[in-house]
Design a protein around this motif. Structure first.
Motif, short mmCIF file in Angstrom:
data_model
loop_
_atom_site.label_atom_id
_atom_site.label_comp_id
_atom_site.label_asym_id
_atom_site.label_seq_id
_atom_site.Cartn_x
_atom_site.Cartn_y
_atom_site.Cartn_z
N LEU A 84 -12.97 -1.85 3.02
CA LEU A 84 -12.41 -0.69 3.23
C LEU A 84 -10.97 -0.85 3.51
N LEU A 85 -10.53 -1.96 4.37
CA LEU A 85 -9.03 -2.27 4.72
C LEU A 85 -8.12 -2.26 3.34
N CYS A 86 -8.85 -3.07 2.36
CA CYS A 86 -8.15 -3.29 1.07
C CYS A 86 -7.85 -2.00 0.31
N THR A 87 -8.98 -1.26 0.22
CA THR A 87 -8.77 0.40 -0.34
C THR A 87 -7.90 1.01 0.34
N GLN A 88 -7.66 1.01 1.64
CA GLN A 88 -6.92 1.75 2.42
C GLN A 88 -5.52 1.40 2.24
N ALA A 89 -5.12 0.13 2.16
CA ALA A 89 -3.96 -0.44 2.18
C ALA A 89 -3.41 -0.12 0.81
N HIS A 90 -4.06 -0.09 -0.30
CA HIS A 90 -3.57 0.27 -1.41
C HIS A 90 -3.27 1.74 -1.61
N ASP A 91 -4.28 2.54 -1.38
CA ASP A 91 -4.10 3.78 -1.13
C ASP A 91 -2.53 4.23 -0.47
N TRP A 92 -2.56 3.40 0.73
CA TRP A 92 -1.26 4.04 1.51
C TRP A 92 -0.19 3.76 0.82
N LEU A 93 -0.07 2.38 -0.04
CA LEU A 93 1.28 2.08 -0.65
C LEU A 93 1.37 2.88 -1.80
N ARG B 194 10.97 -4.40 -6.90
CA ARG B 194 10.33 -5.53 -6.92
C ARG B 194 9.23 -5.92 -6.03
N VAL B 195 9.61 -5.83 -4.68
CA VAL B 195 8.70 -6.04 -3.42
C VAL B 195 7.68 -5.05 -3.54
N TYR B 196 7.74 -3.80 -3.73
CA TYR B 196 6.69 -2.69 -3.71
C TYR B 196 5.54 -3.00 -4.69
N ARG B 197 6.23 -3.36 -5.99
CA ARG B 197 5.07 -3.68 -7.03
C ARG B 197 4.53 -5.04 -6.90
#
Length: 433
Positions: A211-220, A250-253
């Motif tokens: 859940l944490l990983c999914t939320q982190a990816h969606d937030w980014l 680059r950092v964002y990607r």
């Protein structure tokens, strides 16, 4: 002597009588009138028979006169005996009369001692309770559905009444103080460490990591501009703007790629590193003094925050509303469970001898304890009550309850006296005296 002289047990103006005492008083007056009327009758018979005997009516007149004379003596003697219990006959201060008014305190003490020794003795109480079979009767009563419904309804009413009487502020204060005091007294770090170790061993934390990983990816994905702005804002002021933008992009990607890989790959090294971190943290919670002290400080700070105290206090409002709603709803799970429990208890009490014996034993022991420990107080209730009455009130109360039956003594005295007088006169004649 007049009937009024013989019937001086009435009430004075201002005496308050209960409806029951009024009925007893009417019955007492009727019986006094009957007894007095019989006395006047035998007196009239005696007068007529004596006149007839002197007028030469024959021997029968002597028999009647003797019977009537003895009847009068018996009636007067028994009237004196009955009256002497409650007052001085004819108002004359004859010794050993007005026994109840003059000795009411001793009578009250004797009555209290009698009750204590004969009705409140331990063996008497135990024998009586065993004979009643309270548990069996209670079980048979509770096993009936209509009685179970009645008990359930009364319990619900009692719960609603109790919750209405309780002050919410007081209950909330007690609950908050109890929870806070209990939490302060118990160290939570070792327990948290053991729980965390079991969760990690069972893999229960993987869903939280997913859940944490999914939320982190969606937030980014949703906040690209925020990430770029943060990177550009931290760049040195002397770097060109386009360089800052390219570095930020680059950092964002890289962050987005890292979040996606960690989300999609259960075997990702970062996940393994997180597992090792959680394992070490769980161990530190149990064994590391510094970590445990920091957790305790954090716990104390959280517990004493106004927000947490308000949350604890508000729990009572929720619980109270749930209980009231369940108590008012006849089909609620709480009332249905209570009804089922009552029916089950009734069935068990009627079928299980051991349970009946245990309940009877509890009731008997509790009753004996109360009776044995408070026998003096119980009997003192009788003694003190009698002592608090004035003499006239005591005499009147007792006479109202037993006076009607005592009038039969006067009737019997008249009749038995007449028969005895007739028998004595007959034997005298037969003996030729």
């Amino acid at each position: 002597m007049t009937p009024t002289d013989l019937d001086s047990g009435g009430t004075r103006p201002g005496d308050a009588l209960s409806p029951g005492d009024e009925a007893r008083l009417r019955g007492l007056r009727r019986m006094k009138a009957v007894a007095t009327g019989l006395l006047l009758l035998v007196a009239a018979v005696y007068g007529l028979a004596t006149w007839a005997e002197h007028a030469g009516a024959g021997g029968w007149a002597g028999y009647v006169a003797s019977a009537a004379e003895a009847g009068m003596v018996g009636a007067l003697a028994d009237w004196f005996a009955v009256t002497a219990l409650f007052r001085h006959p004819l108002g004359l201060p004859i010794p050993h009369t007005a026994i109840i008014p003059t000795r009411k305190d001793q009578l009250g003490e004797s009555l209290g001692d009698f009750v204590g020794e004969n009705f409140l003795a331990e063996d008497v109480v135990r024998a009586r309770l065993r004979a009643i079979g309270l548990a069996g009767r209670l079980g048979a009563w509770l096993a009936r559905p209509e009685n179970a419904d009645r008990v359930t309804a009364e319990l619900a009413t009692g719960v609603r009444g109790g919750l209405t009487v309780l002050r919410d502020a007081d209950v909330q204060a007690v609950i908050g103080e109890a929870i806070t005091r209990r939490a302060d007294a118990v160290e939570i770090s070792p327990g948290l460490g053991r729980v965390l170790e079991r969760v990690i061993a069972d893999g229960g934390h993987h869903r939280a990591v997913d859940l944490l990983c999914t939320q982190a990816h969606d937030w980014l994905v949703k906040h690209r501009d925020s990430v770029l702005a943060a990177v550009e804002g931290g760049a040195p002021g002397w770097t060109p703007r386009f360089v800052d933008r390219r570095v930020g992009d680059r950092v964002y990607r890289e962050l987005l790629r890292f979040a996606a890989e960690m989300r999609d790959s259960p075997e990702h090294p970062a996940r393994a590193a997180l597992d090792r971190f959680l394992t070490d943290f769980a161990r530190q919670l149990r064994t590391d003094e510094e970590t445990r002290a920091r957790v305790e400080r954090l716990k104390a700070d959280l517990l004493h925050r106004p927000e947490i105290q308000e949350l604890i206090a508000s729990a009572w409002d929720t619980v109270r509303a749930m209980i009231l709603s369940a108590a008012e709803d006849e089909r609620s799970a709480l009332r249905l469970r209570a009804r089922a429990a009552i029916l089950s208890l009734g069935t068990r009490l009627t079928t299980e001898e051991r349970l009946r014996a245990k309940l009877d034993g509890w009731v008997t022991d509790a009753t004996v304890h109360v009776v044995s420990g408070y026998r003096k107080e119980i009997t003192a209730l009788i003694t003190d009550t009698v002592a608090s009455w004035d003499a006239r009130t005591t005499s009147r109360k007792i006479e109202l309850h037993i006076g009607r039956d005592l009038q039969f003594i006067r009737l019997n005295g008249t009749i038995i006296g007449a028969l005895a007088g007739l028998a004595i006169h007959t034997l005298t004649r037969l003996a030729g005296w």
